[in-house]
Design a protein around this motif. Structure first.
Motif: not given
Length: 376
Positions: A250-255, A257-260
């Motif tokens: 989930a933290a990877n998905t959050a990262a 989200a920020r990149k995109l």
């Protein structure tokens, strides 16, 4: 002899398997030559100058063409291959991936395998991702269920990864509320992963969408989950982490989200909970907005106040003017009140309130009985 359309589909299906996605070099070649000529160039091992990286990326798989079999396997389970040539291709949401850092496994998918009655572009336009720990706590499951149900009622598409824990709870709650939901998978469209979610994935495919960039038969693998997470973020207007440990998918998905450039929210949990450590860290580091309810999640996805592409369930009061809405909100949910009370509560003069009430009575929003006003 195949028709032009069949040749095009076969080419896209071949290209979707010839490299381990994502592959920006192959994507660039497709943009330049089109699917049919790009596939032919890969098979012939002869590409235009500047595209030599494609040869290395496809070296292990170029000689095997399973395109016809993959399309047949997809058709057998009611799935389809969606490409950038198709009307439902979510081009705008995926555009951010082409600008992402390729060293971090960015890049657009070559094509997407899709199973379900929904349109991929419409689901992406209304998507909000709810992600979190597989080892979810009872608290996390309750919050995920409440958020997913509320979003479903508002006609937002709940996007997640089909996994145990928060993902599964979010999908089930959306389905239970007759709302749209989309599972983005890290394996072939014909694989039930995890196996314990076979029935859930079948229900999502029957009423929503199951999506993967991996061709039929592809098994799940650790690196594919990390690659899949970028699609969860890209196909959503916002990402909300319900629970996350210090290190989690989930933290990877959050990262991502920020990149995109996607809005990122996190749900606070008990300070004693290991499954909320990641959420607390994101909030403390000002990487995520603290969210506690459906309203705050929708506000995260619609910072300008307007649901994308007209999504979001329409209310009977949506057509009211600002002043009329203030008058409407000043009338209690139960009982009837005099016009003077309404004016006082709304902070408007009597003449303005009387005019608004007259128009709302015609439209059926309010009822006048013996000089008192109540909601209809």
């Amino acid at each position: 002899m195949s028709t032009p359309d069949e040749a095009e589909r076969r080419a896209w299906a071949y290209l979707s398997r010839v490299t381990e996605p994502p592959c920006s070099a192959l994507e660039s070649l497709c943009d330049r030559l089109g699917a049919v000529d790009a596939a032919a160039a890969v098979v012939a091992r002869s590409v235009p100058d500047g595209h030599e990286a494609v040869l290395d990326a496809t070296a292990a798989r170029f000689a095997i063409d399973r395109s016809a079999r993959d399309l047949d396997d997809a058709d057998r389970i009611g799935a389809r291959l969606v490409t950038r040539d198709d009307a439902e291709w979510p081009g705008w949401p995926l555009l951010a991936l082409s600008q992402a850092d390729t060293a971090a496994r960015g890049g657009e998918p070559i094509a997407l395998w899709v199973r379900g009655p929904g349109r991929l572009d419409e689901f992406a336009a209304a998507g909000i991702a709810l992600v979190g720990s597989r080892a979810a706590s009872g608290y996390g499951e309750q919050v995920a269920s409440t958020l997913a149900s509320g979003l479903a009622v508002e006609n937002w598409a709940v996007v997640s990864g089909g996994a145990y824990g928060i993902d599964g709870v979010a999908h089930r709650a959306a389905l239970a509320s007759d709302g749209p939901t989309m599972a983005v998978m890290a394996c072939g469209i014909d694989r039930d992963y995890p196996a314990g979610h076979a029935r859930l994935l079948a229900e999502i495919a029957g009423r929503g969408l199951v999506v993967s960039e991996y061709p039929p038969g592809t098994t799940a693998a650790k690196h594919r989950f990390l690659t899949r997470n970028r699609l969860v973020a890209a196909l959503s207007n916002a990402v909300v982490v319900v629970e996350a440990g210090r290190r989690s998918g989930a933290a990877n998905t959050a990262a991502w989200a920020r990149k995109l450039g996607r809005s990122l929210g996190a749900v606070p949990g008990p300070v004693t909970s290991a499954t909320s450590v990641g959420c607390h860290q994101m909030i403390a580091d000002d990487l995520a907005v603290l969210v506690t309810d459906v309203r705050s999640v929708i506000a995260l996805a619609t910072p300008d106040g307007a649901p994308p592409s007209g999504r979001g369930r329409r209310r009977s009061t949506d057509g009211l003017t600002t002043e009329a809405l203030r008058v409407h909100d000043a009338i209690p949910g139960r009982g009837a009140v005099a016009i003077e009370e309404i004016a006082f509560s709304a902070g408007l003069d009597i003449a303005t309130v009387r005019s608004a009430l007259a128009h709302m009575e015609i439209d059926g929003h309010v009822v006048n009985a013996d000089g008192l006003w109540r909601l209809s």
